[in-house]
Design a protein around this motif. Structure first.
Motif, PDB file in Angstrom:
ATOM      1  N   GLU A  16       0.816  -1.215   0.000  1.00 23.76           N
ATOM      2  CA  GLU A  16       0.000   0.000   0.000  1.00 23.76           C
ATOM      3  C   GLU A  16       0.851   1.267   0.000  1.00 23.76           C
ATOM      4  O   GLU A  16       0.404   2.308  -0.459  1.00 23.76           O
ATOM      5  CB  GLU A  16      -0.924   0.015   1.216  1.00 23.76           C
ATOM      6  N   HIS A  17       2.068   1.194   0.519  1.00 26.68           N
ATOM      7  CA  HIS A  17       2.930   2.371   0.626  1.00 26.68           C
ATOM      8  C   HIS A  17       3.820   2.554  -0.595  1.00 26.68           C
ATOM      9  O   HIS A  17       4.323   3.653  -0.832  1.00 26.68           O
ATOM     10  CB  HIS A  17       3.772   2.301   1.895  1.00 26.68           C
ATOM     11  N   ASP A  18       4.032   1.498  -1.354  1.00 25.58           N
ATOM     12  CA  ASP A  18       4.866   1.552  -2.555  1.00 25.58           C
ATOM     13  C   ASP A  18       4.233   0.663  -3.619  1.00 25.58           C
ATOM     14  O   ASP A  18       4.536  -0.526  -3.705  1.00 25.58           O
ATOM     15  CB  ASP A  18       6.286   1.070  -2.241  1.00 25.58           C
ATOM     16  N   PRO A  19       3.320   1.237  -4.429  1.00 30.16           N
ATOM     17  CA  PRO A  19       2.632   0.418  -5.437  1.00 30.16           C
ATOM     18  C   PRO A  19       3.581  -0.366  -6.344  1.00 30.16           C
ATOM     19  O   PRO A  19       3.250  -1.452  -6.789  1.00 30.16           O
ATOM     20  CB  PRO A  19       1.825   1.453  -6.232  1.00 30.16           C
ATOM     21  N   ALA A  20       4.777   0.165  -6.585  1.00 28.96           N
ATOM     22  CA  ALA A  20       5.742  -0.555  -7.419  1.00 28.96           C
ATOM     23  C   ALA A  20       6.289  -1.781  -6.696  1.00 28.96           C
ATOM     24  O   ALA A  20       6.824  -2.689  -7.320  1.00 28.96           O
ATOM     25  CB  ALA A  20       6.889   0.366  -7.822  1.00 28.96           C
ATOM     26  N   GLY A  21       6.114  -1.839  -5.368  1.00 33.70           N
ATOM     27  CA  GLY A  21       6.586  -2.974  -4.593  1.00 33.70           C
ATOM     28  C   GLY A  21       5.598  -4.127  -4.515  1.00 33.70           C
ATOM     29  O   GLY A  21       5.898  -5.166  -3.953  1.00 33.70           O
ATOM     30  N   THR A  22       4.411  -3.941  -5.091  1.00 34.77           N
ATOM     31  CA  THR A  22       3.424  -5.017  -5.125  1.00 34.77           C
ATOM     32  C   THR A  22       3.946  -6.153  -5.986  1.00 34.77           C
ATOM     33  O   THR A  22       4.541  -5.922  -7.030  1.00 34.77           O
ATOM     34  CB  THR A  22       2.090  -4.486  -5.680  1.00 34.77           C
ATOM     35  N   THR A  23       3.743  -7.389  -5.539  1.00 35.35           N
ATOM     36  CA  THR A  23       4.213  -8.538  -6.309  1.00 35.35           C
ATOM     37  C   THR A  23       3.070  -9.502  -6.589  1.00 35.35           C
ATOM     38  O   THR A  23       2.176  -9.681  -5.766  1.00 35.35           O
ATOM     39  CB  THR A  23       5.332  -9.299  -5.559  1.00 35.35           C
ATOM     40  N   VAL A  24       3.112 -10.083  -7.768  1.00 34.67           N
ATOM     41  CA  VAL A  24       2.148 -11.111  -8.152  1.00 34.67           C
ATOM     42  C   VAL A  24       2.958 -12.307  -8.637  1.00 34.67           C
ATOM     43  O   VAL A  24       3.858 -12.161  -9.460  1.00 34.67           O
ATOM     44  CB  VAL A  24       1.197 -10.614  -9.268  1.00 34.67           C
ATOM     45  N   HIS A  25       2.644 -13.470  -8.089  1.00 36.97           N
ATOM     46  CA  HIS A  25       3.335 -14.702  -8.469  1.00 36.97           C
ATOM     47  C   HIS A  25       2.301 -15.762  -8.811  1.00 36.97           C
ATOM     48  O   HIS A  25       1.310 -15.913  -8.110  1.00 36.97           O
ATOM     49  CB  HIS A  25       4.218 -15.208  -7.327  1.00 36.97           C
ATOM     50  N   ALA A  26       2.561 -16.491  -9.872  1.00 37.92           N
ATOM     51  CA  ALA A  26       1.694 -17.603 -10.277  1.00 37.92           C
ATOM     52  C   ALA A  26       2.436 -18.909  -9.999  1.00 37.92           C
ATOM     53  O   ALA A  26       3.665 -18.956 -10.000  1.00 37.92           O
ATOM     54  CB  ALA A  26       1.362 -17.496 -11.762  1.00 37.92           C
ATOM     55  N   PHE A 101      -2.628  -2.544 -14.199  1.00 34.15           N
ATOM     56  CA  PHE A 101      -2.417  -3.570 -13.182  1.00 34.15           C
ATOM     57  C   PHE A 101      -3.754  -4.175 -12.766  1.00 34.15           C
ATOM     58  O   PHE A 101      -3.907  -5.380 -12.708  1.00 34.15           O
ATOM     59  CB  PHE A 101      -1.711  -2.991 -11.954  1.00 34.15           C
ATOM     60  N   ARG A 102      -4.731  -3.318 -12.467  1.00 31.22           N
ATOM     61  CA  ARG A 102      -6.030  -3.807 -12.004  1.00 31.22           C
ATOM     62  C   ARG A 102      -6.712  -4.684 -13.051  1.00 31.22           C
ATOM     63  O   ARG A 102      -7.284  -5.721 -12.714  1.00 31.22           O
ATOM     64  CB  ARG A 102      -6.914  -2.631 -11.591  1.00 31.22           C
ATOM     65  N   ARG A 103      -6.624  -4.288 -14.319  1.00 26.15           N
ATOM     66  CA  ARG A 103      -7.256  -5.091 -15.382  1.00 26.15           C
ATOM     67  C   ARG A 103      -6.584  -6.456 -15.510  1.00 26.15           C
ATOM     68  O   ARG A 103      -7.255  -7.485 -15.558  1.00 26.15           O
ATOM     69  CB  ARG A 103      -7.191  -4.352 -16.719  1.00 26.15           C
ATOM     70  N   VAL A 104      -5.267  -6.460 -15.593  1.00 24.78           N
ATOM     71  CA  VAL A 104      -4.544  -7.717 -15.785  1.00 24.78           C
ATOM     72  C   VAL A 104      -4.701  -8.615 -14.558  1.00 24.78           C
ATOM     73  O   VAL A 104      -4.940  -9.822 -14.687  1.00 24.78           O
ATOM     74  CB  VAL A 104      -3.057  -7.456 -16.098  1.00 24.78           C
ATOM     75  N   CYS A 105      -4.603  -8.027 -13.377  1.00 20.59           N
ATOM     76  CA  CYS A 105      -4.748  -8.833 -12.158  1.00 20.59           C
ATOM     77  C   CYS A 105      -6.150  -9.439 -12.079  1.00 20.59           C
ATOM     78  O   CYS A 105      -6.299 -10.608 -11.707  1.00 20.59           O
ATOM     79  CB  CYS A 105      -4.444  -7.982 -10.932  1.00 20.59           C
ATOM     80  N   GLN A 106      -7.158  -8.679 -12.479  1.00 19.96           N
ATOM     81  CA  GLN A 106      -8.523  -9.207 -12.459  1.00 19.96           C
ATOM     82  C   GLN A 106      -8.676 -10.370 -13.449  1.00 19.96           C
ATOM     83  O   GLN A 106      -9.308 -11.371 -13.137  1.00 19.96           O
ATOM     84  CB  GLN A 106      -9.548  -8.106 -12.766  1.00 19.96           C
ATOM     85  N   ARG A 107      -8.067 -10.235 -14.620  1.00 20.47           N
ATOM     86  CA  ARG A 107      -8.115 -11.335 -15.602  1.00 20.47           C
ATOM     87  C   ARG A 107      -7.440 -12.590 -15.049  1.00 20.47           C
ATOM     88  O   ARG A 107      -7.929 -13.711 -15.246  1.00 20.47           O
ATOM     89  CB  ARG A 107      -7.469 -10.919 -16.919  1.00 20.47           C
ATOM     90  N   LEU A 108      -6.314 -12.409 -14.392  1.00 24.33           N
ATOM     91  CA  LEU A 108      -5.622 -13.551 -13.794  1.00 24.33           C
ATOM     92  C   LEU A 108      -6.475 -14.198 -12.710  1.00 24.33           C
ATOM     93  O   LEU A 108      -6.578 -15.419 -12.632  1.00 24.33           O
ATOM     94  CB  LEU A 108      -4.281 -13.115 -13.202  1.00 24.33           C
ATOM     95  N   ARG A 109      -7.109 -13.370 -11.878  1.00 27.63           N
ATOM     96  CA  ARG A 109      -7.991 -13.894 -10.830  1.00 27.63           C
ATOM     97  C   ARG A 109      -9.128 -14.708 -11.431  1.00 27.63           C
ATOM     98  O   ARG A 109      -9.483 -15.771 -10.927  1.00 27.63           O
ATOM     99  CB  ARG A 109      -8.576 -12.746 -10.010  1.00 27.63           C
ATOM    100  N   GLU A 110      -9.691 -14.213 -12.507  1.00 28.81           N
ATOM    101  CA  GLU A 110     -10.778 -14.933 -13.171  1.00 28.81           C
ATOM    102  C   GLU A 110     -10.273 -16.236 -13.784  1.00 28.81           C
ATOM    103  O   GLU A 110     -10.976 -17.245 -13.767  1.00 28.81           O
ATOM    104  CB  GLU A 110     -11.422 -14.041 -14.233  1.00 28.81           C
TER     105      GLU A 110
END
Length: 122
Positions: A16-26, A101-110
């Motif tokens: 939340e403090h550094d949006p660039a620090g958010t990580t997504v792993h599959a 980010f929100r669009r791609v992350c939502q597609r991955l979640r789906e």
């Protein structure tokens, strides 16, 4: 072998403090998923140390949020120089405060189904 998202799993760690620090792993390894969700025995204590699968490393897991604690240790191995678990595939989706980010992350979640997503805060 390329990762197949359908039937796989996601770990989304939001900073939340550094949006660039958010990580997504599959990942597709069911044993990692089971390890993440394995109930730990705290025996009245506040934390336990558990071995991270397929490594000689340990995770410090607290009674307050064991799932997030374990997910954090998989995406940032302790003493691993910033590397993630070898069973994970880091996905570069950019900073979490962007529409892309929100669009791609939502597609991955789906694609994997919400039941196969672990989300936590750094």
């Amino acid at each position: 072998m390329p990762l197949q998202i359908g039937g796989g799993f996601l770990i989304v760690m939001i900073d939340e403090h550094d949006p660039a620090g958010t990580t997504v792993h599959a990942f597709a390894d069911r044993s990692l998923w089971e390890w993440l969700h394995h109930p730990e025995d705290f025996d009245g204590g506040e934390a336990v140390t558990v071995t991270i699968p397929d490594t000689s490393l340990s995770a410090h897991v607290t009674v307050w949020d064991p799932l997030t604690d374990k997910a954090q240790h998989l995406v940032w191995l302790p003493g691993g120089g910033g590397s993630c678990h070898q069973g994970l595939t880091p996905l570069d989706l950019g900073p979490s405060d962007t529409d892309q980010f929100r669009r791609v992350c939502q597609r991955l979640r789906e694609a994997v189904g919400e039941a196969h997503v672990v989300e936590g805060l750094w």
